[in-house]
Each structure stands twice: as structure tokens, then as C-alpha cells.
Design an enzyme around this catalytic site. Structure first.
Site, PDB file in Angstrom:
ATOM      1  N   SER A 293       0.839  -1.186   0.077  1.00  0.00           N
ATOM      2  CA  SER A 293      -0.130  -0.043   0.002  1.00  0.00           C
ATOM      3  C   SER A 293       0.922   1.227  -0.022  1.00  0.00           C
ATOM      4  CB  SER A 293      -0.966  -0.072   1.171  1.00  0.00           C
ATOM      5  OG  SER A 293      -1.966   1.093   1.077  1.00  0.00           O
ATOM      6  N   ASP A 304      10.878   4.644  -9.673  1.00  0.00           N
ATOM      7  CA  ASP A 304      10.555   5.435 -11.103  1.00  0.00           C
ATOM      8  C   ASP A 304      11.447   6.694 -11.175  1.00  0.00           C
ATOM      9  OD1 ASP A 304       8.865   3.479 -11.705  1.00  0.00           O
ATOM     10  OD2 ASP A 304       7.255   4.796 -11.722  1.00  0.00           O
ATOM     11  N   LYS A 318      -0.581  -4.027  -3.775  1.00  0.00           N
ATOM     12  CA  LYS A 318      -1.720  -3.320  -3.307  1.00  0.00           C
ATOM     13  C   LYS A 318      -1.668  -2.089  -3.739  1.00  0.00           C
ATOM     14  CE  LYS A 318      -4.862  -2.221   0.617  1.00  0.00           C
ATOM     15  NZ  LYS A 318      -4.928  -0.508   0.310  1.00  0.00           N
TER      16      LYS A 318
END
Length: 386
Positions: A293, A304, A318
Site C-alpha cells: 500500500s 521510477d 496493493k
């Protein structure tokens, strides 16, 4: 003879109110009466039969709560749950970070209630409960298939009261019972220390609560004074928490730009960004299957943006967001309302995030191989920078 006939006007008034309630439900659901009138009629019939024919009297509030729970459960979404006033109050305690409980962090792994962490100095820690332990029963209730919020609410309660857990552990032949007395728990979500002689700060985040960004800021300030020149951020077994807390934490590590995109059913999208006031120090983030999460939001942003290197194992996966709604009488509804995407718009739900450097870790191993690899990577980077 039915109770309805015997109670006369009172039953007539009750049925009238029930019909009105069902009508309002139909209106709220957008006029579904045309296509689903038979199901709604069945609902009305079942409620009437329970009220009039069930062996024991049933409180109307109990029936309504049960109907709401059933409606939410029909979504087949383990993260969406109706919370009665007591459960909702305990959820709010968790968000604030202070509550009466056992000092244990749990998650659902392979449909089993599994210990993620027990905090030092708490009843669970003193009783020897360890990460990976499976909770089979809470008092007299079977914990198989239990939703996470219900499990947490059962383990929390007034300080000084007792709860019994039935524990199973890999390698131990038989489960055993542990009786614990609830205490006032104020669990810090951030722990930090220097790796001796390395110039590397080690920071562990156990979850994301309202207090986490402030705790992290204080920890970073202290470690910088102690000579921190690189950072290991440990998100292993971090089950997540507050979205905004994760974004505030990301500001310490992510350069200026998107941290996460939130996409709603309507097509509306929100972008949460970093202000670019990050530490700009060599960074390694530790992740594993228990990182979920909000922890994955942070890990995904690090990967990224190339703000650091991810080391460990693939994360839980999640990639959806829950919103908590206030309901009448102090109840609440935690409902999945959106999905999130990483800065490069990767959807990681049920996929997880793959680390840059994979290091498997045996939970029973005496050496933290993932941490050792993180130290090695940072030492090489620091040597190269010199």
C-alpha cells in the site's frame, strides 16, 4: 399466527417504515427497482420473516448493521468494510498512532491472519510473538477468513482487559494459546540509528500514521548531526497507512515532481507531488513481500525517479486506495474508491514492485542479508563519489 397480526398498529407502522426505507434505498441506488424489484422484494420478505418468525427477538439495529455488512462484503473486496462505532473509533486510534492494545502489527497473508511485527516493550513482544506467526483464534473466534479491521478491533480494547490468541508457527508442531493483557500502546512508527563506522543512517518505517512525517523529520535531523552521508530506508513488513503521510515522507527522498497518481472511477485524477526538498543523499530502500500500500507508493516513486536503489524482494501488490466515510451514529465505511499509479504510471495492484537488486531473506536466518547488501551498495557509491 404471526407477530404482525398480534401486535396490530405497532407492526403496521414498522412495516410502513420498512417499506419507506427500502424505497429510499432504491432511490439512492439509482432507480434499480425496474431491473431488480424481485431481489428488493426478497430483501423485504427476509427482514419481515426474521422480525416475526425467528426464535429469538432481534434488535432492529442488529439487522440493519448486518444488512450493511452483507452489502459491503458482497463486493468481494477485503479492503472495503463497514465499521460499527466501536470499530470505527479503533480505526481512528490507529491513524492517530495511540490505542489500547497488544503492540502487534498484523496483515492478511495467503488468507491467514499473520503477524508482521511485535513492538519492543509491549505485551506481544514480551510474550515472544514473532513476525510470521499465524493467529488461528482470537478468544473463541476462528480467525480464518476474518477481515483485517475486525481482527484488529478484537485485539484492541480497554487497558487492563485480557485477550487470548491461539498461535501457530512454522517449525513448531502444535499451536499454543497466549493470554495477553492490553496496555496503552503508543508505537513510534520511525526508528533510526547510525551504522557504526560507515557514515550510513538506517531508518525503519513500520507504518504510515499522522505522526510519521514529524517523527521522520526529527530522526533525520538527529542522524545528520551524527554524520549521516547516506541512507538506508527500511520499508520491509510495512503494511501502509495514510496516503498523505506517505506523500509527506516522500518529500524527504523524491526530487521535485509526481509521487503518485490517484485515479477514480469517474475518470478524475489527482496528482500528489514532491516539493523537491529531498535529502539528495545516496539512498537504498529495503522492501519485501510485507511491504504494501502506502509503502509501495513510496518505493515505486523511489524506483521510477531513480532517487535510490530498491533491494530485497518483490512487494505485496496493493495498488488501490481506501477512503473512510463518516456514517450516522459514529459508524464508518472504509471503501475502495481509487487506484494509484507510480510516477511512470505503473499499476502495481496484484503485481507488486520488483526490486532493482533481488536478495532473498530467510525469516529464520541469523544474518540480515538484505541489510548487508544495502550497506555494500552504499559503501561503493560513497567511495565512487569520493
Amino acid at each position: 399466527m404471526s407477530n404482525c397480526r398480534r401486535t396490530g398498529n405497532r407492526c403496521t407502522r414498522w412495516l410502513a417504515a420498512l417499506v419507506l426505507a427500502v424505497f429510499l434505498i432504491v432511490v439512492v441506488l439509482g432507480g434499480m427497482l425496474v431491473s431488480n424489484y424481485q431481489h428488493l422484494g426478497t430483501l423485504l420478505q427476509v427482514i419481515h420473516l426474521v422480525r416475526t418468525r425467528y426464535l429469538e427477538p432481534v434488535n432492529t439495529t442488529t439487522l440493519v448493521d448486518g444488512a450493511i455488512r452483507g452489502l459491503v462484503k458482497s463486493l468481494n473486496d477485503p479492503y472495503s468494510v463497514y465499521l460499527d462505532p466501536g470499530e470505527y473509533a479503533r480505526l481512528q486510534e490507529q491513524i492517530r498512532g495511540t490505542f489500547g492494545g497488544l503492540g502487534i502489527l498484523v496483515g492478511i497473508k495467503e488468507e491467514r491472519l499473520t503477524v508482521v511485527r511485535s513492538y519492543q516493550g509491549t505485551p506481544a513482544y514480551r510474550a515472544g510473538i514473532k513476525p510470521g506467526d499465524v493467529i488461528l483464534r482470537i478468544d473463541d473466534r476462528d480467525a480464518r477468513g476474518i477481515d483485517l479491521d475486525t481482527a484488529v478491533s478484537m485485539m484492541r480494547g480497554p487497558v487492563g482487559t485480557e485477550v487470548k490468541l491461539t498461535i501457530a508457527r512454522q517449525g513448531v508442531p502444535q499451536p499454543w494459546d497466549v493470554k495477553l493483557v492490553r496496555e496503552e500502546i503508543s508505537v513510534p512508527t520511525v526508528e533510526g540509528r547510525m551504522i557504526p563506522g560507515k557514515g550510513i543512517g538506517y531508518i525503519s518505517l513500520s507504518q504510515f500514521t499522522e505522526k510519521t512525517p514529524e517523527e521522520l523529520g526529527a530522526t533525520i535531523s538527529r542522524l545528520k548531526k551524527e554524520g549521516m552521508r547516506a541512507v538506508i530506508l527500511d520499508l520491509r513488513n510495512n503494511p501502509g497507512g495514510e496516503l498523505r503521510s506517505a506523500v509527506k515522507v516522500a518529500n524527504y527522498f523524491i526530487p521535485r515532481g509526481p509521487v503518485v497518481y490517484i485515479q477514480y472511477r469517474s475518470g478524475r485524477e489527482e496528482t500528489y507531488t514532491s516539493e523537491g526538498r529531498n535529502l539528495n543523499l545516496p539512498l537504498v530502500v529495503l522492501i519485501n513481500r510485507g511491504s504494501a500500500s502506502a509503502a509501495e507508493i513510496l518505493a515505486g516513486a523511489v524506483k521510477d525517479t531513480k532517487a535510490g536503489i530498491l533491494v530485497g524482494e518483490k512487494t505485496f501488490g496493493k495498488g488501490i486506495v481506501q477512503t473512510v466515510f463518516d456514517l450516522e451514529n459514529g459508524a464508518g465505511l472504509k471503501l475502495t474508491t481509487a487506484r494509484y499509479l507510480t510516477p511512470l504510471r505503473h499499476d502495481i495492484h496484484k503485481k507488486g514492485i520488483v526490486p532493482d537488486v533481488t536478495v532473498e531473506q530467510d525469516p529464520q536466518a541469523g544474518v540480515d542479508l538484505q541489510l548487508e547488501r544495502a550497506i555494500e551498495i552504499l559503501e561503493n557509491r560513497m567511495a565512487g563519489a569520493a
